[in-house]
Design an enzyme around this catalytic site. Structure first.
Site, PDB file in Angstrom:
ATOM      1  N   SER A 137      23.973 -34.171  98.359  1.00  0.00           N
ATOM      2  CA  SER A 137      22.569 -34.533  98.182  1.00  0.00           C
ATOM      3  C   SER A 137      22.440 -35.401  96.944  1.00  0.00           C
ATOM      4  O   SER A 137      23.234 -35.282  95.991  1.00  0.00           O
ATOM      5  CB  SER A 137      21.712 -33.276  98.017  1.00  0.00           C
ATOM      6  OG  SER A 137      20.404 -33.591  97.591  1.00  0.00           O
ATOM      7  N   TYR A 150      18.908 -25.859  93.766  1.00  0.00           N
ATOM      8  CA  TYR A 150      19.500 -26.752  94.763  1.00  0.00           C
ATOM      9  C   TYR A 150      20.352 -27.827  94.096  1.00  0.00           C
ATOM     10  O   TYR A 150      21.475 -28.114  94.525  1.00  0.00           O
ATOM     11  CB  TYR A 150      18.384 -27.388  95.598  1.00  0.00           C
ATOM     12  CG  TYR A 150      18.878 -28.178  96.780  1.00  0.00           C
ATOM     13  CD1 TYR A 150      19.351 -27.527  97.914  1.00  0.00           C
ATOM     14  CD2 TYR A 150      18.872 -29.563  96.774  1.00  0.00           C
ATOM     15  CE1 TYR A 150      19.809 -28.238  99.010  1.00  0.00           C
ATOM     16  CE2 TYR A 150      19.320 -30.292  97.863  1.00  0.00           C
ATOM     17  CZ  TYR A 150      19.793 -29.619  98.974  1.00  0.00           C
ATOM     18  OH  TYR A 150      20.255 -30.332 100.061  1.00  0.00           O
TER      19      TYR A 150
END
Length: 238
Positions: A137, A150
């Site tokens: 990501s 995250y």
């Protein structure tokens, strides 16, 4: 070729599993939810492909070991692994974060990928090499408020990808990160405008199926080809 895809019950993982099968691979589809896996396998088999569904919680290494053993025994080996299982249960400032949910994010996104990759290595060595692909990501390369869990999990996964690429280069095993950019799943719902604003050219809000071509590209590179690299579909700097 034989591919193992975790997180294959829905979203990006499902799209990659279906695309690999359409390209001729036999695919072991792994996820926690059996009903979602059944849908993935149905899509693959309806198109004439070969698939195996294995319910597996990647945070439990014993389940991961059993999944790979079954995949190898049923499909004949393992050549390609996509560590796609991931969660993002909470987006809050560090001060307001729930420690239990923070830990869950690390357990699934980082430890789950570690289990998947570690267990996969001897199977790929038996085949003389292969591809390990982590689903990264942009949050693993840069910071953003309220995304600490995250971002930390994906930053750790990116470093794990690079370390493994160095460790396995002599074994003909390529280890690369796929950063899909924003995909219209539950992961980004409610944050579309902020993501568009982060890109001067307008961020590409894509469907999961639009990630599949780059997943195919990575998996079909020669084993003397790229390793320790990030392949990104984002329209902004990582």
């Amino acid at each position: 070729k034989v591919a193992v895809v975790t997180g294959a019950g829905r979203g990006i993982g499902q799209a990659i599993a279906v695309a690999y099968a359409q390209a001729g691979a036999a695919v072991c589809c792994a996820a926690r939810t059996a009903s979602q896996l059944a849908e993935t396998v149905q899509k693959i088999e309806a198109a004439g492909g070969r698939a195996l569904a294995v319910a597996c919680d990647v945070t439990d290494i014993a389940q991961v070991q059993a999944m790979f053993e079954r995949a190898a025994q049923t499909l004949g080996g393992v050549d390609i692994v996509v560590a796609s299982a991931g969660v993002s249960p909470e987006n809050k400032a560090v001060e307001d974060s729930d420690p239990a949910l923070w830990r869950t994010t690390i357990e699934v996104n980082l430890m789950g990928a570690f289990h998947t990759l570690q267990v996969a290595i001897p199977y790929l060595k038996r085949r003389g090499g292969g591809h390990l692909i982590t689903l990264g990501s942009g949050m693993g390369h840069r910071s953003a408020p309220t995304r600490s869990a995250y971002a930390a999990s994906k930053a750790g996964l990116w470093m794990l990808t690079r370390v493994l690429a160095q460790e396995l280069a002599q074994d003909g095993i390529c280890v690369n990160e796929l950063v899909p950019g924003p995909v219209l799943t539950d992961f980004i719902r409610g944050r579309e405008d902020a993501l568009r604003a982060a890109s001067a050219g307008g961020e590409w809000m894509k469907q999961a199926e639009e990630v599949a071509p780059i997943a195919l590209f990575i998996a079909t590179q020669p084993l003397k080809g790229p390793t320790g690299q990030t392949f990104s579909l984002a329209r902004r700097e990582l």
